[in-house]
Design a protein around this motif. Sequence first.
Motif, mmCIF file in Angstrom:
data_model
loop_
_atom_site.group_PDB
_atom_site.id
_atom_site.type_symbol
_atom_site.label_atom_id
_atom_site.label_comp_id
_atom_site.label_asym_id
_atom_site.label_seq_id
_atom_site.Cartn_x
_atom_site.Cartn_y
_atom_site.Cartn_z
ATOM 1 N N ASN A 1 0.553 -4.824 8.302
ATOM 2 C CA ASN A 1 0.279 -4.244 7.169
ATOM 3 C C ASN A 1 0.594 -2.569 7.631
ATOM 4 O O ASN A 1 0.098 -1.795 7.086
ATOM 5 N N LYS B 1 4.190 -1.665 2.884
ATOM 6 C CA LYS B 1 3.751 -1.859 1.584
ATOM 7 C C LYS B 1 4.503 -2.679 0.682
ATOM 8 O O LYS B 1 5.642 -2.826 0.876
ATOM 9 N N ASP B 2 3.989 -3.161 -0.273
ATOM 10 C CA ASP B 2 4.690 -4.370 -1.043
ATOM 11 C C ASP B 2 5.432 -5.364 -0.244
ATOM 12 O O ASP B 2 6.504 -5.621 -0.596
ATOM 13 N N ILE C 1 5.801 2.204 4.905
ATOM 14 C CA ILE C 1 4.581 2.928 4.288
ATOM 15 C C ILE C 1 4.652 4.306 4.426
ATOM 16 O O ILE C 1 3.918 5.006 3.494
#
Length: 327
Positions: free
Chosen positions: A248, A251-252, A278
């Motif tokens: 993580n 993003k996306d 990110i």
Amino acid sequence: MMFRPFIARAAAALAFAVACAAACSVLAAGAARADGLVYPVASHVGLVAAGAMKPSERFRGFEDPASGAYALILEVPAQAFAEVERQMTAEGLKKQGMIEEKRETVTLPSGSGLLIAGEQTVDAKKLRKWILLASGKEFGALIAVQVPEEAKAKYPDADVRAMLMSMNVRASVPIEEQLRLLPITFDNLSGMRPFRMLGNGTVFLTDGAKDPPEVAAQPLLIVSVASGGPEQPADRANFARNLFTGLNDFKDLRIVGSDMLRLENMQTYEIQAEANDIKSGAPMKLVQWVRFGNGAFIRFVGIARTDAWSGAFPQFRAVRDGVKPKG
């Protein structure tokens, strides 16, 4: 540093105990200086060893197997140093079985330290014990020396004290030396360069002369070794996917393909994905391979900007195919 969250999650996801144990079999003397100061492999801390002590092949430190005497070196992160020092009371040591006889503040080549000497009895065997707790800018060190009663003539207090007082710290450890701790070898780096290690089981590689300040700066490949992993093929697929969804720092994140390969006669699960960085929002591509076998697994995570992917992906694949367990 942008890599810190990624490193922390990698450490939480993987168990490095078996990798460390496997690496112990290849340890040997590290860097030595003309004055007799020796740094065990990948250690920031070095000593002028007393008596017949040599760099250990079982742990970070020195030992004399014939007599049972040893010096164990533990590097203490700066943020944990105060807590370790707080526990170094006479009462705290007594709870661990050590009876303190002497304590002194000392001046070392690398700074100040706390030196404690005492006795301990383990399984009716009397031991002479020394503990040196030394502070540093980025980390400290805790060195524990143990000398059996019957070896005291070979390791008198004055010699042990001189060994501990010789303690010095080197600012960095060459990456080539750190790589010797890995239980794997890289037969083909394909132009990539190892630049950082995490523990004894994870290495970061990049394509570039400089270390990347951000994940999106240049192609990045992370290779990790850990013990365990599921035995059943269906469970392995889920295991690999769960590892991947833990990424993580992006993003996306969306998976665009997956496959099961057989490499080196071992099942290898591939996942490819697209995402955005990110921090910068740059479009990225990722690949993860998880290779299972012999009670352990090797995980490869390749990351590159979309505009650099066509060149980076063949490099990632070549490095993957050149990784072999040490015999």
